[in-house]
Design an enzyme around this catalytic site. Sequence first.
Site, PDB file in Angstrom:
ATOM      1  N   CYS A 302      37.223  31.880  35.762  1.00 34.02           N
ATOM      2  CA  CYS A 302      38.671  31.989  35.627  1.00 34.02           C
ATOM      3  C   CYS A 302      39.071  32.032  34.161  1.00 34.02           C
ATOM      4  O   CYS A 302      38.607  31.228  33.354  1.00 34.02           O
ATOM      5  CB  CYS A 302      39.307  30.786  36.305  1.00 34.02           C
ATOM      6  N   ARG A 398      46.882  37.999  44.538  1.00 32.31           N
ATOM      7  CA  ARG A 398      46.692  36.575  44.252  1.00 32.31           C
ATOM      8  C   ARG A 398      47.225  36.270  42.853  1.00 32.31           C
ATOM      9  O   ARG A 398      47.705  35.207  42.572  1.00 32.31           O
ATOM     10  CB  ARG A 398      45.204  36.205  44.326  1.00 32.31           C
TER      11      ARG A 398
HETATM   12  P1  RVP Z   1      34.157  27.538  40.523  1.00 29.89           P
HETATM   13  O1  RVP Z   1      33.666  26.657  41.645  1.00 29.89           O
HETATM   14  O2  RVP Z   1      34.310  26.802  39.236  1.00 29.89           O
HETATM   15  O3  RVP Z   1      33.335  28.763  40.386  1.00 29.89           O
HETATM   16  O4  RVP Z   1      35.645  27.957  40.902  1.00 29.89           O
HETATM   17  C1  RVP Z   1      35.985  28.607  42.112  1.00 29.89           C
HETATM   18  C2  RVP Z   1      37.505  28.715  42.220  1.00 29.89           C
HETATM   19  O5  RVP Z   1      38.046  29.483  41.161  1.00 29.89           O
HETATM   20  C3  RVP Z   1      38.011  29.404  43.462  1.00 29.89           C
HETATM   21  O6  RVP Z   1      37.998  28.613  44.613  1.00 29.89           O
HETATM   22  C4  RVP Z   1      39.424  29.812  43.053  1.00 29.89           C
HETATM   23  O7  RVP Z   1      40.359  28.763  43.212  1.00 29.89           O
HETATM   24  C5  RVP Z   1      39.279  30.070  41.579  1.00 29.89           C
HETATM   25  N1  RVP Z   1      39.237  31.486  41.276  1.00 29.89           N
HETATM   26  C6  RVP Z   1      38.783  32.514  42.023  1.00 29.89           C
HETATM   27  N2  RVP Z   1      38.959  33.630  41.317  1.00 29.89           N
HETATM   28  C7  RVP Z   1      39.510  33.274  40.171  1.00 29.89           C
HETATM   29  C8  RVP Z   1      39.918  34.149  39.078  1.00 29.89           C
HETATM   30  O8  RVP Z   1      39.603  35.319  39.068  1.00 29.89           O
HETATM   31  N3  RVP Z   1      40.614  33.604  38.106  1.00 29.89           N
HETATM   32  N4  RVP Z   1      39.662  31.959  40.141  1.00 29.89           N
END
Ligand code: RVP
Length: 484
Positions: A302, A398
């Site tokens: 993210c 989203r």
């Molecule tokens: P991680 O477990 O740290 O990989 O995080 C997963 C989470 O990140 C997802 O459940 C979602 O809330 C968030 N996410 C998914 N896509 C993105 C993005 O593109 N920013 N973020």
Amino acid sequence: SEKLRVPEALTFDDVLLRPKESAIEPDEADTTTRVSKNVRLNIPVLSAAMDTVTESEMAIEMARHGGLGVLHRNMDIETMVAEIERIKQADELIIRDVVTADPEQTVREVDQMMNEAGVSGAPVVDDEDNVLGIISGTDIRPYLEVGESDEVREAMTDEVITAGEDVSPREALELMYEHKIERVPIVDEDNRLTGLMTMAGILQRREYDNAVRDHDGHLRAGAAVGPFEMDRAQAADDAGVDVLFIDCAHAHNANVIESAREIKAEVDADVVVGNIGTREAAEDVIDFADGVKVGIGPGSICTTRVVTGAGMPQITAIAQVADVADQHDVPVIADGGIRYSGDAIKAIAAGADAVMMGSYFAGTDEAPGRVITMNGKKYKQYRGMGSVGAMQSGGGDRYLKDEDEDEEFVPEGVEAATPYKGTLESELRQLVGGMQSGMGYVGAESIPVFKERAEFVRVSSAGQQESHPHDVVITDEAPNYSPD
Ligand code: RVP
């Protein structure tokens, strides 16, 4: 200046659990929890609604081991319905999609048909589905040598042992042992075929004694829906989904909340609202949400915090939301940023009832996508749902309010690769084992007790360095630790 009198917000590496007197052995720690008001899990773990993490294969395996998979929504509604059905039918004791044979087919045709369908036996039925016999590989084999154009009618066993709809797995197994058979056709009062029970199916289901199932004995399923996707929500609900996750990067928005409220009013499934990261956001959804999901920017893929400048370090975000949610008895899910089992249990200590993880599971066999090799190491693709690639294949809303095709996306995620890890089962064992050990250090026998009893200490950067292996060269990979 007033502006610069800012509150501190903490994340995983800023805190550790304060060890406490304990009489709890880790494997005694009870990990059952709630993900939403009406859905309990046996382990406090969810797989993320991302197109490189959760499709039916992941969801089935998550539920079999006591957690919950949340289907992503980068697929059309029909595909999602089919995926939900696949989860719901996965460990079905009575197979409804029975491969049947026709008495006039030749032995060779049936052999080929059974091979293609991957079954080793088939009930033989007439046009009205009356069961006439049953044919299996063993019946066919002698004919294949001498008379493969013979009809099934000749080769089949015509004294079939059948059972009614209400047969229990134990009774069915007894029938199978007694008659030395491996499958029992299930029939209605008029001897018409309605399903099939197999020994393999019954025995396989017994292996998953930690599975989470609905009232009909089907595996639990979760699915993501966009905040304004009433059609998808209704279709998923009709297909039997247990928990719907309103999937929004910033749910603290009047339109999103209004629409989520409308969805909640229309469906039987529990509705989890997210993502949020503050006390005020929790207050605005807590009257109707069956669960709330926390995470503004912590995800490994993210870039929200760097692109938009907004976000909330995850331990503080969880604690703020939990302060409100606890008063209303609404479960909290901590979503994103978890790298180790220690992070997961810290999230629970901060007030979460369960954790959602993406990167941790994206490298397993059960995640979509194939294994790629770079510089001799194996990886699987993992991308943010707000990345260019994922948004181009449908997940755009989203992160953006209107999906104008011509406009250039402003991504809030990256496309990446994550080390290949093998089976989900062994990842879950390490994850949950580590979390249980954390409960042991705090002396808590259950998640509710742990949430009460856990206290944090603040860690300096020197303390953080001390936490990781230091002053050594790691020679063998540990199954639950890799240096960042
Ligand atoms: P991680 O477990 O740290 O990989 O995080 C997963 C989470 O990140 C997802 O459940 C979602 O809330 C968030 N996410 C998914 N896509 C993105 C993005 O593109 N920013 N973020």
